[in-house]
Design a protein around this motif. Structure first.
Motif, PDB file in Angstrom:
ATOM      1  N   SER A 167      37.639  67.382  40.412  1.00 30.80           N
ATOM      2  CA  SER A 167      36.455  66.776  41.019  1.00 30.80           C
ATOM      3  C   SER A 167      35.692  66.099  39.891  1.00 30.80           C
ATOM      4  CB  SER A 167      35.575  67.831  41.697  1.00 30.80           C
ATOM      5  OG  SER A 167      36.209  68.392  42.819  1.00 30.80           O
ATOM      6  N   VAL A 168      35.677  64.770  39.890  1.00 37.83           N
ATOM      7  CA  VAL A 168      34.980  64.012  38.858  1.00 37.83           C
ATOM      8  C   VAL A 168      33.593  63.669  39.405  1.00 37.83           C
ATOM      9  CG1 VAL A 168      35.014  61.994  37.360  1.00 37.83           C
ATOM     10  CG2 VAL A 168      37.163  63.059  38.068  1.00 37.83           C
ATOM     11  N   ILE A 169      32.557  64.183  38.757  1.00 34.11           N
ATOM     12  CA  ILE A 169      31.191  64.044  39.237  1.00 34.11           C
ATOM     13  C   ILE A 169      30.444  63.037  38.364  1.00 34.11           C
ATOM     14  CG2 ILE A 169      29.015  65.268  39.648  1.00 34.11           C
ATOM     15  CD1 ILE A 169      30.736  67.807  40.069  1.00 34.11           C
ATOM     16  N   VAL A 170      29.944  61.977  39.009  1.00 36.84           N
ATOM     17  CA  VAL A 170      29.258  60.900  38.292  1.00 36.84           C
ATOM     18  C   VAL A 170      27.869  60.709  38.898  1.00 36.84           C
ATOM     19  CG1 VAL A 170      29.355  58.503  37.534  1.00 36.84           C
ATOM     20  CG2 VAL A 170      31.473  59.771  37.881  1.00 36.84           C
ATOM     21  N   PRO A 171      26.815  61.265  38.285  1.00 40.60           N
ATOM     22  CA  PRO A 171      25.460  61.009  38.769  1.00 40.60           C
ATOM     23  C   PRO A 171      24.973  59.647  38.268  1.00 40.60           C
ATOM     24  CG  PRO A 171      25.396  62.514  36.917  1.00 40.60           C
ATOM     25  CD  PRO A 171      26.850  62.210  37.166  1.00 40.60           C
ATOM     26  N   ALA A 172      24.221  58.943  39.102  1.00 43.01           N
ATOM     27  CA  ALA A 172      23.807  57.583  38.740  1.00 43.01           C
ATOM     28  C   ALA A 172      22.319  57.401  38.985  1.00 43.01           C
ATOM     29  CB  ALA A 172      24.608  56.561  39.544  1.00 43.01           C
ATOM     30  N   TYR A 173      21.652  56.842  37.971  1.00 37.00           N
ATOM     31  CA  TYR A 173      20.240  56.504  38.106  1.00 37.00           C
ATOM     32  C   TYR A 173      19.926  55.363  37.143  1.00 37.00           C
ATOM     33  CZ  TYR A 173      15.158  56.810  38.255  1.00 37.00           C
ATOM     34  OH  TYR A 173      13.832  56.515  38.410  1.00 37.00           O
ATOM     35  N   ARG A 174      19.574  54.220  37.704  1.00 35.88           N
ATOM     36  CA  ARG A 174      19.194  53.028  36.950  1.00 35.88           C
ATOM     37  C   ARG A 174      20.265  52.623  35.928  1.00 35.88           C
ATOM     38  NH1 ARG A 174      12.790  52.697  35.835  1.00 35.88           N
ATOM     39  NH2 ARG A 174      13.464  50.516  35.724  1.00 35.88           N
ATOM     40  N   VAL A 175      21.494  52.551  36.375  1.00 35.21           N
ATOM     41  CA  VAL A 175      22.617  52.133  35.507  1.00 35.21           C
ATOM     42  C   VAL A 175      23.467  51.077  36.218  1.00 35.21           C
ATOM     43  CG1 VAL A 175      22.802  54.212  34.086  1.00 35.21           C
ATOM     44  CG2 VAL A 175      23.898  54.149  36.325  1.00 35.21           C
TER      45      VAL A 175
END
Length: 766
Positions: A5-13
């Motif tokens: 499970s590859v977890i990628v959180p994103a914020y202003r990118v």
């Protein structure tokens, strides 16, 4: 259940998210789910995630109703995960090609450890990539798995969450979760490593850690950096709750002090009016968690002591003094360099007044790299034929081991270097010497060049700025005027050299003698070839393909080429590929490791690699002209011919006279090998015509011709040129007949895809 499970959180990118997600989806290992978490980002991150989820079912989009921060966004991803292992990736970073395959293989090989630690490289906006400086702690030596006690040096590797894979059952059983705030990695990574019952390492760069110019929290000025204190409170609470972890308390205490020092001295993190408060809180943490038993390194003792004492002003004063000392030291080094350069030039001027030594010859190649190319072949033959000649080779210290013992080694930029340039009777190079070289009466300068020109050269680059790169053409002509001899391999080269490097000197003579570096192809024996193959690890009887692309003027670095694994699948288990990067690059970019792909970029002698191989795959490299002397198959892969032609330009259409089959794409390249055209009758005829045109003098005696003419002044007793049809080059050692040919391959195809035909589209060069 997926493997990862590859977890990628994103914020202003939003500018980086496409590349990050693409790096995961492009992995050759496909058993994973990608959980992309939109942390209520105000930009287009949510839309980008939805776009990826719509086109690939492995992507699961998770939109949070409010912004919760990096740690809690990761927790949201963990709650949705179903994979055996958790992998975290920051949304501005990337997974390296083949990373998941390498991680999966290592996990299987080490018996499903709780944690697998792998390496990373910092990637900069300039294109530079720098590997983690503590990579030695990831060496795959010793036990396959261990606890942190068995390898405490792992704590020196950057304590972040994204350079590790975590067994999900282990994470759930221990109840690990990310806290809110900055430095959320700290109370995750330390407890995870201390609690893990089995840890393994992977000595491979799997993550590209982007060094952003702005947007990174570590480069943000904010009081949120004070969160570090609560994060270490959580780490020590974890230790206190588990008596068995008590021995780690002094170690973590020292790591905490180092972390405080780094944060305090980092420019632009703490607001200026908060520094004293930060120091007071750091002192309070020292008193609260101080634990003897892990002595600080000598260089850190003063810093740690000042933090314990709360000596804020003293710390800042010493830090400022140290910074000033470093600046003064750098300035002093610059002054010393200037003075030394002036002294060297003064010394050179003195040497220019002393007699030229006719029995001395100095050689160099490729801007002071090792013993190579035409100058090396000429140097060896000169020592053999010229009585009393004393030779020297200019090279970098790291390449000195390539120079024969009988030849003196000279380091560039030393007093010996300038003395050799001033007084040697003979100067031989395949590029130009230092522009400050004063050509003296009595000195002979031989320019050997380093390849038959397909790409445009010299003055012909004046209207090609991408290739010229600020070349000073006036200085170029000044260098040319110092030449006494210019070496040519064939009539084509002669015509190009006279136009691209016109000399104002009436004494500059063109020597159309062939290239001395190719003599070895006619002189090497089957035993020599077998020995070279064994040294490279080529299995006996295997078919060895040499892949040697050239550099691109329109690109900063060398991008991945064709998928050589596809070629190997066509040729079967009896084939290997040797990959050789152009000397201006580090290595041929590759995806995942392949047991039958051998990187030989660091090998000092390309002629040896050519002898060891059975066929060549190249693009526009001048190596094709040399390799044709071996009468072994050559395949041209020129998928970017329009871009190459636009940036560099070529002297002739390669399709009108190719050395063998031509492929314009990866699919065509695979087809050339699948159909057998790479070693068919038509390719052999093309190679014969190519050799007749470009290799008329490469008969094994080129070096002797040069030495007799330049060093002995003998124009009468030159060796007879052996026609190509009478030559017997070194035999290939592989056994192509063992590679099964396709049953449906036609014996004489009519205009097969990829074979060089005059009607085909334009091409390019080395």
């Amino acid at each position: 259940m997926p493997r990862f499970s590859v977890i990628v959180p994103a914020y202003r990118v939003q500018a980086y998210l496409h590349e990050s997600l693409d790096s995961v989806l492009a992995q050759s290992f496909e058993d994973f789910e990608l959980i992309a978490v939109d942390d209520c980002s105000p930009d287009a991150c949510g839309a980008v995630i939805d776009e990826f989820a719509a086109r690939d079912q492995r992507v699961r989009a998770l939109h949070l109703p409010e912004n919760v921060g990096l740690g809690r966004a990761r927790n949201a991803g963990i709650a949705q995960a179903t994979g055996d292992y958790l992998i975290f990736l920051d949304s501005d970073d990337t997974l390296a090609p083949g990373a998941l395959r390498a991680v999966a293989d290592r996990i299987r090989a080490t018996g499903e450890p709780d944690v697998l630690v792998y390496d990373y490289a910092r990637t900069f906006w300039t294109g530079e990539s720098v590997r983690n400086t503590f990579a030695e702690h990831l060496a795959e030596t010793g036990p396959a798995t261990f606890t942190l006690t068995g390898r405490p040096g792992l704590l020196k590797v950057l304590m972040v969450v994204w350079n590790k894979a975590y067994r999900r059952a282990f994470v759930e059983a221990e109840g690990f979760a990310f806290p809110p705030g900055y430095y959320e990695d700290t109370p995750w990574t330390y407890p995870v490593l201390m609690a893990a019952r089995s840890i393994a390492v992977l000595d491979r760069v799997c993550v590209g850690y982007r060094q952003r110019r702005q947007g990174n929290i570590l480069a943000t000025t904010s009081r949120k950096h004070f969160d570090i204190f609560e994060q270490y409170d959580r780490v020590f609470a974890f230790i206190d709750a588990r008596p068995g972890l008590a021995p780690w308390r002094p170690v973590i205490y020292r790591r905490m002090l180092d972390h405080f020092c780094t944060l305090f001295t980092a420019r632009g993190r703490l607001p200026r009016d908060s520094r004293a408060e930060f120091f007071r809180r750091a002192r309070a943490h020292c008193g609260r968690y101080r634990a003897p038993g892990a002595p600080a390194p000598r260089r850190a003792r003063l810093r740690h002591g000042l933090i314990r004492l709360g000596a804020h002003r003293t710390y800042r004063a010493l830090w400022a003094a140290q910074s000033l000392h470093s600046r003064l030291r750098r300035a002093g080094a610059a002054v010393r360099r200037v003075l030394r350069a002036a002294a060297l030039q003064a010394y050179y001027r003195v040497q220019l007044r002393l007699p030229v030594q006719a029995d001395r010859a100095v050689f160099a190649a490729y801007w002071h790299r090792g013993y190579a190319c035409n100058p090396a072949a000429i140097e060896a033959k000169a020592r053999e034929l010229v009585p009393g000649l004393r030779t020297a080779w200019i090279c970098r210290p790291e390449d000195a081991h390539t120079v024969p013992a009988a030849t003196r080694r000279i380091t560039p930029g030393t007093y010996g270097y300038w003395r050799a340039l001033a007084r040697s009777g003979y100067l031989v190079n395949n590029v130009n010497f230092d522009r400050r070289l004063v050509k003296r009466r009595g000195q002979v300068l031989l320019q050997t060049h380093h390849g038959t020109p397909l790409k445009t050269m010299g003055l012909d680059l004046q209207d090609r700025p991408a290739a010229a790169r600020g070349t000073d053409f006036g200085q170029l002509l000044a260098n040319v005027d110092k030449w006494d001899f210019s070496l040519s391999a064939n009539r084509h080269s002669t015509l190009v050299w006279e136009r691209a490097y016109p000399s104002a000197s009436a004494h500059c003579a063109m020597l159309e003698y062939g290239y001395p570096r190719n003599d070895i192809y006619q002189r090497a024996t089957a035993e020599d070839v077998a020995r070279l193959r064994a040294s490279l690890g080529i299995p006996e009887g295997a078919l060895a393909l040499l892949y040697a692309p050239t550099h691109r003027d329109y690109r900063r670095d060398q991008r991945p080429g064709p998928d050589l694994a596809r070629v190997l699948r066509v040729l079967g288990p009896g084939a290997v590929v040797l990959t050789r990067a152009h000397y201006s690059y580090g290595a041929v970019p590759a995806g995942e490791p392949h047991p039958r792909i051998i990187d030989v970029s660091g090998h000092p002698c390309v002629e040896a690699l050519a002898l060891a191989s059975d066929a060549l795959i190249t693009d526009y490299s001048s190596l094709m002209f040399d390799y044709a002397n071996l009468d072994r198959p050559v395949v041209i892969h020129c998928g970017d011919r329009e871009a190459y032609e636009a940036a560099r330009g070529t002297y002739f259409d390669l399709h009108s006279c190719p050395p063998g089959a031509i492929a314009h794409s990866e699919d065509e390249l695979v087809d050339v090998f699948a159909t057998g055209h790479w070693r068919g009758a038509r390719s052999a005829r093309l190679r014969e015509a190519f050799r007749e045109r470009f290799c008329p003098y490469d008969d094994g005696h080129a070096a002797e011709r040069v030495v007799r003419r330049v060093f002995l002044g003998d124009t009468a007793a030159q060796p007879r040129v052996i026609p190509p049809a009478e030559r017997r080059p070194a035999p290939a050692a592989g056994r192509p007949a063992q590679i099964p040919a396709p049953a449906a391959a036609p014996a004489e195809p009519q205009a097969p895809a990829g074979l060089g035909l005059a009607a085909a589209r334009p091409a390019n060069r080395p």
